[in-house]
Scaffold this active site. Structure first.
Site, mmCIF file in Angstrom:
data_model
loop_
_atom_site.group_PDB
_atom_site.id
_atom_site.type_symbol
_atom_site.label_atom_id
_atom_site.label_comp_id
_atom_site.label_asym_id
_atom_site.label_seq_id
_atom_site.Cartn_x
_atom_site.Cartn_y
_atom_site.Cartn_z
ATOM 1 N N CYS A 254 7.022 54.223 -14.762
ATOM 2 C CA CYS A 254 7.939 55.190 -15.433
ATOM 3 C C CYS A 254 8.047 55.569 -16.727
ATOM 4 O O CYS A 254 7.795 56.238 -16.491
ATOM 5 C CB CYS A 254 9.531 54.030 -14.522
ATOM 6 S SG CYS A 254 10.656 54.904 -15.009
ATOM 7 N N HIS A 330 8.042 53.743 -8.604
ATOM 8 C CA HIS A 330 8.629 52.041 -8.861
ATOM 9 C C HIS A 330 7.936 51.203 -7.424
ATOM 10 O O HIS A 330 8.375 50.934 -6.770
ATOM 11 C CB HIS A 330 9.902 51.980 -8.925
ATOM 12 C CG HIS A 330 10.814 52.470 -10.201
ATOM 13 N ND1 HIS A 330 10.767 51.724 -11.457
ATOM 14 C CD2 HIS A 330 11.202 53.470 -10.256
ATOM 15 C CE1 HIS A 330 11.145 51.893 -11.747
ATOM 16 N NE2 HIS A 330 11.632 53.881 -11.060
ATOM 17 N N GLU A 332 8.196 48.318 -7.538
ATOM 18 C CA GLU A 332 8.161 46.526 -7.312
ATOM 19 C C GLU A 332 9.880 47.475 -7.022
ATOM 20 O O GLU A 332 10.989 46.027 -7.018
ATOM 21 C CB GLU A 332 8.640 46.288 -8.831
ATOM 22 C CG GLU A 332 9.753 46.955 -10.018
ATOM 23 C CD GLU A 332 9.910 48.418 -9.799
ATOM 24 O OE1 GLU A 332 10.664 49.277 -10.528
ATOM 25 O OE2 GLU A 332 8.693 49.269 -9.964
#
Length: 357
Positions: A254, A330, A332
């Site tokens: 990010c 992302h 995760e």
């Protein structure tokens, strides 16, 4: 949930609805999120610092409040805009505390203003067609002064506002990872800890020599808010430039991806309305494989050698520098999708290959 509320955009458009959560006047940048799930993760994602988040899915809050799903201890966004906030959630994991019994009570306890009952579809179309713009939520009928206030709003010092103030640690393992906190999501830390990493989490303004004192095997540049080219990020970028000369694997996510890009000489630019949601398709430019990803950003790196690109608009979604690499999305992601979780494994492989003797 009560009280008449108005939203005025910087272009003069006015929406009339009702407050939920806290009530009052607030100004911010309006962005929209297309996710059908993950509202708790959105609320606690510090990438939204200084912004009003509009949820395009109409019913929000039906699973209640689940602290285990929070991505940080605080709420980054300034206001939350939904069509229908659920007042009677049902989920076995939901909190039973009075101040967290539903979305309304939760936002009220955190002092976050909510707006509901407006035409969220129309508002999303305005942003999509005209680009991200500022707005003001107010309890009184908006005036031209409110419009000017909205137009003049800007997010200031976002990373400094959300980064932790002291060094902390998480996880136990053979790999030492130094994580620079720009507004980190807990899921990033958890993914590293699950892969036998001892994670040292450093404030955003920590100097490179201080980070190197732990003799790290790898560097993690976290997610977070803001414009990577903001003057307030100059010292961070200089620190990253020093760290990448250590020939250690660096993994950016990010804003971490964007700051690493700037440190490597790339330019960045603000996108028309950004990517925010859980359904963004990205293509691996080497294999041609497409993955569905979660994203929450409004800026992009300008590159013609991307390792990943966005299928919808062709924007850069990743860069690979050999030892180091980064992605705009992302891997995760909670509550999903988890298609690209293998990138953490790739980080481990590079650590093992380049740093662990």
């Amino acid at each position: 949930m009560s009280g008449q509320a108005y939203l005025i955009l910087e272009n003069g458009a006015v929406f009339e609805g009702s407050f939920f959560g806290a009530q009052g006047d607030v100004t911010g940048e309006i962005v929209f999120n297309t996710g059908m799930t993950g509202y708790l993760e959105t609320l606690t994602d510090q990438s939204y610092y200084g912004q009003f988040v509009l949820q395009t899915f109409p019913l929000i809050g039906n699973c209640g409040i689940i602290p285990d799903d929070f991505e940080s201890a605080g709420i980054g966004l300034k206001a939350y805009i939904v069509k229908y906030p659920c007042g009677m959630p049902s989920n076995f994991r939901s909190s039973v505390k009075d101040d967290e019994k539903n979305l309304d009570a939760f936002l009220k306890s955190r002092g976050i203003i909510g707006l509901h009952g407006i035409d969220t579809r129309s508002l999303a179309k305005i942003i999509r067609d005209n680009g991200v713009m500022n707005g003001k939520i107010t309890s009184s009928k908006p005036t031209d002064a409110d419009r000017r206030e909205a137009k003049n709003y800007s997010v200031t010092n976002p990373i400094a506002s959300v980064s932790q103030r002291s060094i902390t640690k998480a996880g136990i393992g053979k790999r030492r990872v130094a994580l620079m906190d720009f507004g980190v999501k807990r899921s990033i830390i958890n993914e590293l800890a699950a892969r036998e990493c001892e994670v040292s989490i450093f404030p955003h303004d920590t100097q490179a020599d201080e980070i190197m004192k732990i003799n790290p095997h790898g560097i993690m540049l976290s997610s977070g808010p803001g414009d990577p080219a903001d003057p307030g990020n100059k010292k961070i970028i200089e620190t990253i430039r020093v760290l990448i000369k250590k020939d250690l694997p660096v993994f950016g996510i990010c804003i971490g991806h964007l700051l690493l890009a700037v440190a490597n000489g790339y330019k960045t630019k603000k996108m028309k309305f950004g990517h925010r949601g859980t359904n963004q398709p990205v293509k691996d430019t080497k294999s041609g494989r497409v993955f569905i990803t979660s994203q929450s950003h409004g800026y992009e790196a300008i590159a013609d050698n991307s390792s990943f690109i966005n299928v919808n608009d062709g924007s850069c979604e990743g860069l690979d520098y050999g030892v180091s690499f980064s992605v705009q999305f992302h891997p995760e992601a909670r509550g999903g999708p988890l298609d690209t979780g293998f990138l953490f494994d790739m980080f481990m492989k590079r650590i093992d290959a380049y740093a662990i003797k």
